[in-house]
Structures are given as structure tokens and as C-alpha cells.
Enzyme design. Structure first.
Site, short mmCIF file in Angstrom:
data_model
loop_
_atom_site.label_atom_id
_atom_site.label_comp_id
_atom_site.label_asym_id
_atom_site.label_seq_id
_atom_site.Cartn_x
_atom_site.Cartn_y
_atom_site.Cartn_z
N ARG A 15 0.80 -1.23 0.00
CA ARG A 15 0.00 0.00 0.00
C ARG A 15 0.83 1.28 0.00
O ARG A 15 0.30 2.37 -0.16
CB ARG A 15 -0.97 -0.01 1.19
CG ARG A 15 -2.13 -0.97 0.99
CD ARG A 15 -2.91 -1.21 2.26
NE ARG A 15 -2.19 -2.10 3.18
CZ ARG A 15 -2.58 -2.36 4.42
NH1 ARG A 15 -3.66 -1.77 4.91
NH2 ARG A 15 -1.89 -3.19 5.17
N GLN A 72 13.13 -14.41 4.94
CA GLN A 72 11.92 -15.23 4.96
C GLN A 72 11.40 -15.35 3.53
O GLN A 72 11.00 -14.38 2.92
CB GLN A 72 10.84 -14.57 5.85
CG GLN A 72 9.55 -15.38 5.92
CD GLN A 72 8.37 -14.53 6.37
OE1 GLN A 72 8.41 -13.31 6.33
NE2 GLN A 72 7.31 -15.20 6.79
N THR A 78 3.05 -13.59 9.83
CA THR A 78 3.90 -13.09 10.92
C THR A 78 4.42 -14.22 11.82
O THR A 78 5.53 -14.12 12.35
CB THR A 78 3.13 -12.05 11.76
OG1 THR A 78 1.82 -12.57 12.07
CG2 THR A 78 2.95 -10.75 11.01
N ASP A 102 7.16 -1.75 11.21
CA ASP A 102 6.46 -0.60 10.62
C ASP A 102 5.78 0.25 11.70
O ASP A 102 4.81 0.94 11.44
CB ASP A 102 5.47 -1.05 9.54
CG ASP A 102 4.37 -1.97 10.07
OD1 ASP A 102 4.41 -2.33 11.26
OD2 ASP A 102 3.47 -2.32 9.28
N GLY A 139 -5.90 -6.15 15.19
CA GLY A 139 -6.51 -7.29 15.86
C GLY A 139 -7.14 -6.86 17.18
O GLY A 139 -6.65 -5.96 17.84
N TYR A 365 30.48 35.43 -5.13
CA TYR A 365 30.76 33.99 -5.10
C TYR A 365 32.20 33.78 -4.63
O TYR A 365 33.14 34.29 -5.25
CB TYR A 365 30.58 33.36 -6.49
CG TYR A 365 31.13 31.96 -6.51
CD1 TYR A 365 30.56 30.98 -5.69
CD2 TYR A 365 32.23 31.61 -7.28
CE1 TYR A 365 31.08 29.70 -5.65
CE2 TYR A 365 32.75 30.32 -7.25
CZ TYR A 365 32.17 29.38 -6.42
OH TYR A 365 32.69 28.11 -6.36
N ASN A 376 37.18 43.25 3.50
CA ASN A 376 35.86 43.60 2.98
C ASN A 376 35.75 43.13 1.53
O ASN A 376 36.60 43.44 0.70
CB ASN A 376 35.68 45.12 3.03
CG ASN A 376 34.28 45.52 2.61
OD1 ASN A 376 33.34 45.46 3.39
ND2 ASN A 376 34.14 45.90 1.36
N TYR A 386 37.44 28.21 -11.36
CA TYR A 386 37.38 27.03 -12.22
C TYR A 386 37.89 27.40 -13.60
O TYR A 386 37.39 28.33 -14.24
CB TYR A 386 35.93 26.54 -12.30
CG TYR A 386 35.73 25.26 -13.05
CD1 TYR A 386 36.50 24.13 -12.76
CD2 TYR A 386 34.76 25.15 -14.04
CE1 TYR A 386 36.31 22.95 -13.45
CE2 TYR A 386 34.56 23.97 -14.73
CZ TYR A 386 35.34 22.86 -14.43
OH TYR A 386 35.14 21.69 -15.11
C1 UD1 Z 1 -0.68 -7.22 12.38
C2 UD1 Z 1 -1.31 -8.12 13.44
C3 UD1 Z 1 -2.50 -7.43 14.06
C4 UD1 Z 1 -2.04 -6.10 14.65
C5 UD1 Z 1 -1.35 -5.25 13.60
C6 UD1 Z 1 -0.77 -4.03 14.24
C7 UD1 Z 1 -0.95 -10.44 12.70
C8 UD1 Z 1 -1.55 -11.63 12.09
N1 UD1 Z 1 -1.73 -9.38 12.83
O1 UD1 Z 1 -1.58 -7.04 11.33
O2 UD1 Z 1 -3.09 -8.22 15.08
O3 UD1 Z 1 -3.15 -5.42 15.20
O4 UD1 Z 1 -0.29 -5.97 12.96
O5 UD1 Z 1 -0.12 -3.23 13.31
O6 UD1 Z 1 0.21 -10.48 13.13
N2 UD1 Z 1 5.64 -9.61 7.95
C9 UD1 Z 1 6.69 -10.47 7.67
N3 UD1 Z 1 6.43 -11.65 7.03
C10 UD1 Z 1 5.18 -12.02 6.68
C11 UD1 Z 1 4.12 -11.14 6.95
C12 UD1 Z 1 4.38 -9.94 7.60
O7 UD1 Z 1 7.84 -10.16 8.00
O8 UD1 Z 1 5.05 -13.12 6.10
C13 UD1 Z 1 5.92 -8.34 8.63
C14 UD1 Z 1 5.55 -7.13 7.80
O9 UD1 Z 1 6.66 -6.67 7.04
C15 UD1 Z 1 5.16 -6.10 8.87
C16 UD1 Z 1 4.68 -6.94 10.02
O10 UD1 Z 1 5.14 -8.26 9.80
O11 UD1 Z 1 6.26 -5.31 9.27
C17 UD1 Z 1 3.17 -6.93 10.18
O12 UD1 Z 1 2.55 -7.42 9.01
P1 UD1 Z 1 1.25 -6.75 8.42
O13 UD1 Z 1 0.85 -7.50 7.21
O14 UD1 Z 1 1.42 -5.29 8.31
O15 UD1 Z 1 0.19 -7.11 9.59
P2 UD1 Z 1 -1.16 -6.36 9.91
O16 UD1 Z 1 -2.20 -6.79 8.93
O17 UD1 Z 1 -0.91 -4.93 10.07
CA CA Z 2 0.84 -3.39 9.59
#
Ligand code: UD1
Ligand code: CA
Length: 454
Positions: A15, A72, A78, A102, A139, A365, A376, A386
Site C-alpha cells: 500500500r 523469509q 507473521t 512498521d 486485531g 561567489y 571587505n 574554475y
Molecule cells: C498485524 C497483526 C495485528 C495487529 C497489527 C498491528 C498479525 C496476524 N496481525 O496485522 O493483530 O493489530 O499488525 O499493526 O500479526 N511480515 C513479515 N512476514 C510475513 C508477513 C508480515 O515479515 O510473512 C511483517 C511485515 O513486514 C510487517 C509486520 O510483519 O512489518 C506486520 O505485518 P502486516 O501485514 O502489516 O500485519 P497487519 O495486517 O498490520
Molecule cells: Ca501493519
């Protein structure tokens, strides 16, 4: 007791609509990721682990050896992301703080509170929650009748009742490391999205009758997660206020902090006033009792005490005490103005040292030059430094008077006390206390004289 942070930063950040990985987008002069790592430093002093995926190479390059990176691939959620840290950390740390990369506004003390809560918890995990009216897709925290945490329910699976819950999952967790790795393996794939949700780990603890603790936060701003550039601008505005409030508490005046843009890490001494629409970037140090701005941009520069910088641009420059510059002065890399220099409108100085009390009032300059004390520089003076191939130096002594519109053709030396007349084009060195004027006339072609008719 060892505490290690694991930052999840593998997601695409779709996004943001950007070629730059989300976690490298800057706020107040530093990438998002820097802010999170900085906030974690006190609570988790061990070398942090960053889980990377999208834009992995760029993120790794930025981190250098400030963190362990682990890729990963593919990104299966997550929970799956947190699992990647196991080979690096198993048996090597007592606690693990997992957080998302983030959320750049989370404060160091919040992570410390989370760790303290977990240290007193007889169960394996504590998490950070926030109470907020606008859930923004976070969440929801479901609690049992006795008030203890039961589960985190993601918005899209929450029942209408659960959607009304105002306690939200921030995305910062502290685990007992030995418990974490096995529990992660017990997370099941989410049937709808095919991902492993870290949030499901709460139910795993609850199933085993292990208590889950929550640190309930009331500052929603601190928990802003960046998903779009709108969030980024909101976070930046909040961070700007945080930085500016700190400066004001330290004794700096700001007429309008909302339009005063100061990067994280900039130092400003007390009784300095920063006026609106001023940007102070990078590695900059400003002393006491200065007036900076309005309409000024300063980057990687140092300013002494009691200076005035009005509507000017400084980059890689140093000005000592009681210097006043502007309006519309430009100091570039290597400009060094010693005490009591006055530099007025439309001057440009780069790679040059101006001695104490030098006056450069208007339209000049100065490049690759050294200028002695109390000299002065008349309006419109140019160091022609140059020659089309290289930059040549100009050395001007003390107490020199350069007349208006003088061209100084470098390389060139002017001795102490020398003077040039207005419009002089100086091509040869000028001895001490000598006046030079004009430009010696020279023949450019032979003319034919018409003979008069006799
Ligand atoms: C997540 C939480 C949610 C919480 C919210 C807060 C989960 C399932 N949900 O949702 O409960 O309220 O953050 O901001 O955890 N990432 C990885 N690998 C992956 C997926 C994500 O490293 O496979 C990283 C992303 O880069 C990001 C972070 O995990 O920095 C969170 O992922 P994102 O998809 O933004 O989760 P949310 O939907 O915001
Ligand atoms: Ca997020």
C-alpha cells in the site's frame, strides 16, 4: 539475562506504492527501521534479528552489521516470519521481543515496560495493547470473564460483537525464548489466508493454562503502524512534535513547532530561537542564543553561539560565534565562517574560510578561497576558481578591500592591506598594501587607417 529483539520486516508494504522497501522510508531524517531499532536498544541490548524478504538486499545493505538479517522466503505470515529467527537464537537468549518494523513511534520505555511485565509473569508471554476508538484494522483483544487475555482476533474474522472491542493488538510481544520456538511450531495455517499468524500464539498459551499478560497503553499515536503514505505523514507529524517538544523543554524557543522540521539527533543549545519554515537536517549542531530562520534549510552543519541565520541555506558548513548571514545566503560544503563574519544577501561560499570579521555584503561567489581577518568583499566579487578543468585557490590577506565587481582569476594571492578598484579583473598576484585597478588594456587587432584625400 539476555534479551533479543526480532523485527518482522519481510512484508511487501504494497500500500505504500513504492520501489523503496517500506521500512526504509524516512521519518525525521532516518528510516522507519532505524527508529524501531533505536527504541529497542535499552530493552533488548543483544544484536537484533531482522526478518527480511521484499527488498531484502536493500534492507540488508542499510543495516550492515548493526543487525543479523534472516530472509523469509516465501512470506507465509507473521508467525512464520518469527519462526525464521529460531536457528539464530535458539539457546542463546532468555527473552525475545518480537515486533513489527512498521511502528516507528513506539518508545524505548514502552518496550521496557513490556519486558518488566514479562519478567514478573509466570506465563510465557506478554503483549502490548492499546485502547482506541478507531480500530484501523488492528486485531482485537478478547478477554475472559475474569479479565485475563484469551485471544487476539484479526479484524476480518471478528464477529460483530468482537469488532466493537476497543482494546487492540499493537504488535509487540515479549516471550520466554525456550517456550517460543515450540509454540510457533504449533500455530496452524489460517484456513482463509493460508498464513501462519503470530497472534494465534496467545491461544496456544491459554490452551496450556499459561497466563498471558498485557501492557495496556493509552497513547494511540505511539502505536501508529505505517501501511500507507498517509500513515507515514501522520507519524512524521507526531514525531516532529515529539522532537520539538524535547527541544523546547531543553530551552529552545519555537514560534510555530508545527512548521519547524528538525531531524532526530540534531543538537540545539538553550536560548536559541527557531523560527517557522526552518528545516534542520542530518548531523547538525547549533549552539546557544542563535536566531535561526524563518525560511532556512540547514544540513550537516555546525553553528556557534549568538548567530543569526535568516532565510538562508547551509550544507556541510561551519559558522563560529556572532556570525550573521542572510537573507538569501548560501553556504555550501566546506564553507567556514569565523567569528563576527557578516554575509548579506545573495552570497555563495563553498570550500572557503572567511577570517574573523570579514564582510561580504552582497552578490558574491567565493570558492576555494581563504580570506584573512577584517577583509571587505565588495558587492559582486567573484573568485573565478574554475578553469574548465580544475578548481584553483585564491588567497586573500587581512584588511584587504576588494572593490565592487572585482573578478579574481585564480590561482591568485592578494597580500595584506591590498585594494582593488571597482571592476578590476585581477590576473596576477597583488603585493601587500598595493592598489590595483582596471584591467591592463592590450592590443587585440591591428586597425587600418583610412587615408585622407588630399
Ligand atoms: C498485524 C497483526 C495485528 C495487529 C497489527 C498491528 C498479525 C496476524 N496481525 O496485522 O493483530 O493489530 O499488525 O499493526 O500479526 N511480515 C513479515 N512476514 C510475513 C508477513 C508480515 O515479515 O510473512 C511483517 C511485515 O513486514 C510487517 C509486520 O510483519 O512489518 C506486520 O505485518 P502486516 O501485514 O502489516 O500485519 P497487519 O495486517 O498490520
Ligand atoms: Ca501493519
Amino acid at each position: 539475562m539476555k534479551v533479543t529483539a526480532v523485527l518482522l520486516a519481510a512484508g511487501q508494504g504494497t500500500r505504500m506504492k513504492s520501489d523503496l522497501p517500506k521500512v526504509l522510508h524516512p521519518l525525521s531524517g532516518k528510516p522507519m527501521l532505524w527508529h524501531v531499532l533505536e527504541a529497542l536498544k535499552d530493552a533488548a541490548p543483544e544484536k537484533p534479528v531482522v526478518v527480511v524478504g521484499h527488498g531484502a538486499e536493500e534492507v540488508k545493505k542499510y543495516l550492515g552489521d548493526s543487525a543479523e538479517c534472516i530472509v523469509q522466503e516465501p512470506q507465509l505470515g507473521t508467525g512464520h516470519a518469527a519462526m525464521q529467527a529460531e536457528p539464530l537464537l535458539k539457546g542463546k537468549t532468555d527473552y525475545v521481543i518480537v515486533t513489527y518494523a512498521d511502528m516507528p513511534l513506539l518508545r524505548g520505555e514502552t518496550f521496557k515496560r513490556l519486558l518488566e511485565t514479562q519478567r514478573l509473569n509466570s506465563g510465557p508471554l506478554s503483549l502490548l495493547t492499546v485502547i482506541a476508538d478507531d480500530p484501523r484494522g488492528f486485531g482485537r483483544i478478547v478477554r475472559k470473564a475474569d479479565g485475563t487475555v484469551e485471544a487476539i482476533v484479526e479484524e476480518y474474522v471478528a464477529t460483530p460483537e468482537q469488532q466493537k472491542i476497543t482494546e487492540l493488538n499493537v504488535g509487540a510481544y515479549c516471550f520466554i525464548a525456550d517456550w517460543l520456538w515450540d509454540a510457533l511450531r504449533r500455530i496452524e495455517k489460517n484456513p482463509k489466508k493460508g498464513e501462519y499468524y503470530l497472534t494465534d500464539i496467545v491461544e496456544i498459551a491459554v490452551k496450556d493454562d499459561l497466563p498471558v499478560q498485557a501492557v495496556v497503553h493509552d497513547d494511540f499515536i505511539e502505536t501508529i503502524g505505517i501501511n500507507t503514505r498517509i500513515h507515514l505523514s501522520e507519524a512524521e507529524a507526531a514525531l516532529r512534535m515529539r522532537i520539538n517538544h524535547q527541544h523546547m523543554l531543553n530551552g529552545v524557543s519555537m514560534m510555530d513547532p508545527a512548521s519547524t522540521y528538525i531531524d532526530v539527533g540534531v543538537k540545539i543549545g538553550r536560548d536559541t530561537t527557531v523560527l517557522p519554515n526552518t528545516y534542520v537536517h542530518g548531523n547538525t549542531e547549533i549552539g546557544k542564543s542563535n536566531v535561526i530562520g524563518p525560511n532556512t534549510i540547514i544540513r550537516d552543519s555546525r553553528i556557534g553561539n549568538r548567530c543569526k541565520v535568516l532565510a538562508s541555506v547551509m550544507e556541510g558548513a561551519l559558522i563560529e560565534d556572532d556570525v550573521d548571514i542572510g537573507p538569501f545566503a548560501r553556504l555550501r560544503k566546506g564553507a567556514h565562517l569565523k567569528s563576527h563574519v557578516h554575509m548579506g544577501n545573495f552570497g555563495e561560499v563553498k570550500d572557503s574560510t572567511l577570517g574573523e570579521g570579514v564582510k561580504l555584503g552582497h552578490f558574491s561567489y567565493i570558492g576555494n578561497a581563504t580570506i584573512g581577518a577584517n577583509t571587505n568583499i565588495g558587492a559582486g566579487t567573484i573568485t573565478a576558481n574554475y578553469d574548465g578543468e580544475k578548481k584553483n585557490p585564491t588567497e586573500i590577506g587581512e584588511d584587504v578591500f576588494i572593490g565592487s565587481d572585482t573578478m579574481l582569476i585564480a590561482p591568485l594571492k592578494l597580500g595584506d592591506g591590498a585594494r582593488t578598484g571597482a571592476g578590476a579583473v585581477v590576473t596576477k598576484n597583488v603585493p601587500e598594501d598595493t592598489l590595483v585597478v582596471g584591467m591592463p588594456a592590450r592590443a587585440i587587432r591591428k586597425l587600418e587607417r583610412k587615408k585622407k584625400k588630399g
